[in-house]
Design a protein around this motif. Structure first.
Motif, PDB file in Angstrom:
ATOM      1  N   MET A  79      72.248  30.186  -2.521  1.00 42.56           N
ATOM      2  CA  MET A  79      72.377  29.141  -1.500  1.00 42.56           C
ATOM      3  C   MET A  79      72.549  29.748  -0.113  1.00 42.56           C
ATOM      4  O   MET A  79      72.025  29.223   0.877  1.00 42.56           O
ATOM      5  CB  MET A  79      73.538  28.207  -1.854  1.00 42.56           C
ATOM      6  N   ALA A  80      73.255  30.878  -0.033  1.00 42.30           N
ATOM      7  CA  ALA A  80      73.394  31.582   1.248  1.00 42.30           C
ATOM      8  C   ALA A  80      72.032  32.095   1.717  1.00 42.30           C
ATOM      9  O   ALA A  80      71.674  31.966   2.899  1.00 42.30           O
ATOM     10  CB  ALA A  80      74.383  32.732   1.101  1.00 42.30           C
ATOM     11  N   HIS A  81      71.281  32.680   0.797  1.00 39.55           N
ATOM     12  CA  HIS A  81      69.969  33.242   1.133  1.00 39.55           C
ATOM     13  C   HIS A  81      69.027  32.190   1.703  1.00 39.55           C
ATOM     14  O   HIS A  81      68.404  32.396   2.756  1.00 39.55           O
ATOM     15  CB  HIS A  81      69.353  33.879  -0.114  1.00 39.55           C
ATOM     16  N   PHE A  82      68.918  31.061   1.018  1.00 42.61           N
ATOM     17  CA  PHE A  82      67.976  30.040   1.485  1.00 42.61           C
ATOM     18  C   PHE A  82      68.493  29.294   2.710  1.00 42.61           C
ATOM     19  O   PHE A  82      67.692  28.773   3.504  1.00 42.61           O
ATOM     20  CB  PHE A  82      67.623  29.085   0.343  1.00 42.61           C
ATOM     21  N   SER A  83      69.801  29.261   2.897  1.00 45.63           N
ATOM     22  CA  SER A  83      70.358  28.708   4.139  1.00 45.63           C
ATOM     23  C   SER A  83      69.930  29.578   5.315  1.00 45.63           C
ATOM     24  O   SER A  83      69.479  29.075   6.351  1.00 45.63           O
ATOM     25  CB  SER A  83      71.887  28.644   4.055  1.00 45.63           C
ATOM     26  N   LEU A  84      70.059  30.888   5.156  1.00 45.79           N
ATOM     27  CA  LEU A  84      69.697  31.821   6.221  1.00 45.79           C
ATOM     28  C   LEU A  84      68.182  31.886   6.429  1.00 45.79           C
ATOM     29  O   LEU A  84      67.707  31.972   7.566  1.00 45.79           O
ATOM     30  CB  LEU A  84      70.235  33.216   5.898  1.00 45.79           C
ATOM     31  N   LYS A  85      67.445  31.869   5.352  1.00 43.40           N
ATOM     32  CA  LYS A  85      65.988  31.969   5.434  1.00 43.40           C
ATOM     33  C   LYS A  85      65.393  30.837   6.265  1.00 43.40           C
ATOM     34  O   LYS A  85      64.370  31.023   6.954  1.00 43.40           O
ATOM     35  CB  LYS A  85      65.391  31.958   4.021  1.00 43.40           C
ATOM     36  N   ASN A  86      66.025  29.681   6.234  1.00 49.21           N
ATOM     37  CA  ASN A  86      65.486  28.498   6.914  1.00 49.21           C
ATOM     38  C   ASN A  86      66.165  28.204   8.251  1.00 49.21           C
ATOM     39  O   ASN A  86      65.828  27.213   8.900  1.00 49.21           O
ATOM     40  CB  ASN A  86      65.598  27.280   5.990  1.00 49.21           C
ATOM     41  N   PHE A  87      67.089  29.067   8.637  1.00 44.85           N
ATOM     42  CA  PHE A  87      67.834  28.850   9.882  1.00 44.85           C
ATOM     43  C   PHE A  87      67.159  29.549  11.053  1.00 44.85           C
ATOM     44  O   PHE A  87      66.765  30.716  10.962  1.00 44.85           O
ATOM     45  CB  PHE A  87      69.265  29.371   9.726  1.00 44.85           C
ATOM     46  N   ASN A  88      67.038  28.829  12.167  1.00 41.92           N
ATOM     47  CA  ASN A  88      66.548  29.392  13.415  1.00 41.92           C
ATOM     48  C   ASN A  88      67.599  29.185  14.497  1.00 41.92           C
ATOM     49  O   ASN A  88      68.387  28.230  14.442  1.00 41.92           O
ATOM     50  CB  ASN A  88      65.240  28.717  13.842  1.00 41.92           C
TER      51      ASN A  88
END
Length: 295
Positions: free
Chosen positions: A215-224
């Protein structure tokens, strides 16, 4: 005259007491200093963050109502910079979710395509998805597919060497690098079992960590930069800056992350000052006899 004034005073006191006794708030909102919080001030504060993690009790209607109301409030401030993430959707469902959000097909075509859809979707999470759809906002399925968490629970970290690249893409890539069973969130899992710790306890901790790391990974992956992520998950995944928040701070330190959590009234009354200060930035305290939604 004095008697009339006294009579009026006592009548007012009686009425005020009666109203107070009849007034049964469904919830109260607190800051982590133990003082009451103002909703609008809380929204203004949280909207300055990069990410806000909402720790819910999955079957608590107050949690779900406030998630939607806060989403509306954040949207007024952030507009299309607001996006959502949720534990309740496994990342393998992202394509289907995206196609539905883009109005490629109706809900009755989308729902059968979503794997492991939670039983309380229609009452508790559909309003959030529909809000995102209506306002053309992103909604990220952040969780690890359940089958991989189950494999990690049975076989441990070694299973990562057996999986295909396609499978590994659905699991937080930092899991093996940063996993630490002594971290509060995972150490407590063993502590709560007392003297009945199962022989595969380490694997159970790894499986739990795989959810947080993913969940941390995909939160960061989609954050700009400039975005506000509003993420929904069980309170265990974000309380005390543990779980997802711990992993984000490991992977990409420096982001402004805040949290709001849910506790029952009896839990709040038993918490000491330190726990109240550390559990989250804001705390929703819900009446013990609050009804529950069905999972």
């Amino acid at each position: 005259m004095k008697q009339i004034l006294l009579t009026g005073f006592f009548t007012l006191v009686f009425l005020s007491t009666s109203i107070a006794q009849k007034h049964k708030p469904a919830y109260q909102l607190f800051k982590n200093n133990g003082k009451s919080a103002n909703y609008e001030k809380m929204i203004s504060d949280l909207a300055k963050s990069d990410m806000v993690f909402f720790g819910e009790y999955h079957n608590n209607p107050i949690s779900h109502w406030l998630q939607l109301e806060m989403s509306k409030s954040f949207f007024e401030i952030k507009g299309d910079k607001l996006f959502f993430g949720a534990e309740m959707f496994e990342n393998g469902n992202q394509l289907v979710l995206n196609e539905y959000l883009n109005d490629f097909y109706a809900e009755d075509k989308m729902l059968p395509e979503i794997t492991q859809l939670w039983g309380n979707y229609k009452t508790d999470y559909k309003p959030l998805v529909e809000f995102a759809k209506d306002n053309k906002l992103r909604f990220i399925a952040t969780n690890i597919p359940r089958r991989y968490a189950s494999m990690l629970s049975k076989k441990g970290m070694g299973v990562l060497k057996e999986l295909s690249p396609e499978a590994l893409a659905m699991i937080g890539p930092d899991l093996e690098t940063y996993f630490d069973p002594t971290v509060k969130a995972y150490a407590e899992m063993a502590d709560h079992m007392g003297g009945h710790i199962p022989p595969n306890m380490l694997n159970i901790q790894i499986a739990q960590a795989s959810k947080d790391a993913t969940m941390a990974h995909f939160s960061l992956k989609n954050f700009n930069e400039g975005d506000l992520l509003f993420h929904f998950g069980g309170s265990y995944h974000s309380n005390y800056n543990q779980g997802i928040i711990w992993w984000i701070n490991k992977i990409q330190p420096g982001l402004n992350i805040k949290s709001i959590t849910t506790v029952m009234q009896s839990e709040w009354e038993e918490m000491n000052k330190e726990d109240k200060a550390e559990i989250a930035d804001y705390i929703i305290v819900v009446s013990d006899n609050m009804t529950q939604t069905r999972g």
